[in-house]
Design an enzyme around this catalytic site. Structure first.
Site, PDB file in Angstrom:
ATOM      1  N   ILE A 125       0.824  -1.211   0.000  1.00 26.15           N
ATOM      2  CA  ILE A 125       0.000   0.000   0.000  1.00 26.15           C
ATOM      3  C   ILE A 125       0.860   1.263   0.000  1.00 26.15           C
ATOM      4  CG2 ILE A 125      -0.233   0.336   2.499  1.00 26.15           C
ATOM      5  CD1 ILE A 125      -3.262   0.636   2.037  1.00 26.15           C
TER       6      ILE A 125
ATOM      7  N   HIS B 264       6.144 -11.872   5.719  1.00 27.49           N
ATOM      8  CA  HIS B 264       6.010 -11.459   4.321  1.00 27.49           C
ATOM      9  C   HIS B 264       7.382 -11.156   3.753  1.00 27.49           C
ATOM     10  CE1 HIS B 264       5.615  -8.045   7.034  1.00 27.49           C
ATOM     11  NE2 HIS B 264       6.228  -7.320   6.119  1.00 27.49           N
TER      12      HIS B 264
ATOM     13  N   HIS C 158       9.219  -8.861   0.942  1.00 27.27           N
ATOM     14  CA  HIS C 158       9.077  -7.714   0.045  1.00 27.27           C
ATOM     15  C   HIS C 158       9.811  -8.031  -1.261  1.00 27.27           C
ATOM     16  CE1 HIS C 158       7.971  -4.654   3.264  1.00 27.27           C
ATOM     17  NE2 HIS C 158       8.512  -5.582   4.008  1.00 27.27           N
TER      18      HIS C 158
HETATM   19  P1  AMP Z   1       7.229  -4.632   7.361  1.00 31.25           P
HETATM   20  O1  AMP Z   1       7.581  -3.269   7.887  1.00 31.25           O
HETATM   21  O2  AMP Z   1       8.388  -5.368   6.779  1.00 31.25           O
HETATM   22  O3  AMP Z   1       6.466  -5.434   8.393  1.00 31.25           O
HETATM   23  O4  AMP Z   1       6.282  -4.385   6.131  1.00 31.25           O
HETATM   24  C1  AMP Z   1       4.909  -4.186   6.240  1.00 31.25           C
HETATM   25  C2  AMP Z   1       4.443  -3.656   4.918  1.00 31.25           C
HETATM   26  O5  AMP Z   1       3.046  -3.829   4.833  1.00 31.25           O
HETATM   27  C3  AMP Z   1       4.736  -2.169   4.711  1.00 31.25           C
HETATM   28  O6  AMP Z   1       5.544  -2.002   3.550  1.00 31.25           O
HETATM   29  C4  AMP Z   1       3.335  -1.575   4.533  1.00 31.25           C
HETATM   30  O7  AMP Z   1       3.305  -0.542   3.582  1.00 31.25           O
HETATM   31  C5  AMP Z   1       2.527  -2.783   4.087  1.00 31.25           C
HETATM   32  N1  AMP Z   1       1.101  -2.720   4.370  1.00 31.25           N
HETATM   33  C6  AMP Z   1       0.502  -2.412   5.548  1.00 31.25           C
HETATM   34  N2  AMP Z   1      -0.825  -2.467   5.421  1.00 31.25           N
HETATM   35  C7  AMP Z   1      -1.091  -2.846   4.137  1.00 31.25           C
HETATM   36  C8  AMP Z   1      -2.286  -3.062   3.381  1.00 31.25           C
HETATM   37  N3  AMP Z   1      -3.496  -2.922   3.910  1.00 31.25           N
HETATM   38  N4  AMP Z   1      -2.155  -3.434   2.082  1.00 31.25           N
HETATM   39  C9  AMP Z   1      -0.937  -3.570   1.528  1.00 31.25           C
HETATM   40  N5  AMP Z   1       0.217  -3.374   2.182  1.00 31.25           N
HETATM   41  C10 AMP Z   1       0.151  -3.001   3.465  1.00 31.25           C
END
Ligand code: AMP
Length: 112
Positions: free
Chosen positions: A31, A98, A100
């Site tokens: 997002i 997750h 990236h």
């Molecule tokens: P991390 O900081 O590695 O845990 O990454 C979490 C990621 O999730 C961040 O890059 C956020 O931008 C992404 N994120 C959080 N909420 C959403 C959402 N609803 N849809 C897509 N990505 C999201």
């Protein structure tokens, strides 16, 4: 009722553009993209972080999905980066594992 945002994306309760999906893995757009291509690859089952993953078949499925995302997004030839932020020092903000997948521009090293 789950409060995990990625479990809710898997369940279709929160919208996120889906890039690819199979029985075990979902890939969807971040997002808040940090590169022209920024896709998250997550297990459909709730796994909190890398240390909690104890299924080698799922590990393989996640890595294969990262590679498939790169091919689908046409960044395989130019190159890309796969990142797993783990825990607080690792910068993990969502407690659902997750990967990236970032690409479409040259990445910097070292990361911040
Ligand atoms: P991390 O900081 O590695 O845990 O990454 C979490 C990621 O999730 C961040 O890059 C956020 O931008 C992404 N994120 C959080 N909420 C959403 C959402 N609803 N849809 C897509 N990505 C999201």
């Amino acid at each position: 009722v789950t409060t995990c945002v990625f479990c809710r994306i898997v369940a279709g309760e929160i919208p996120a553009p889906r890039i690819l999906e199979n029985e075990h893995v979902l890939a969807f757009r971040d997002i808040n993209p940090q590169a022209p291509v920024h896709v998250l690859v997550a297990p459909k089952l709730h796994v909190t972080r890398l240390d909690a993953l104890n299924d080698v078949a799922l590990e393989a499925a996640l890595l294969s999905a990262c590679r498939a995302v790169a091919a689908d997004q046409k960044i395989a030839a130019t190159g890309y980066r796969v990142v797993i932020n783990t825990g607080s020092d690792g910068g993990q903000s969502v407690d659902h594992l997750h990967f990236h997948v970032l690409g479409g521009r040259a990445m910097h090293w070292p990361p911040g």
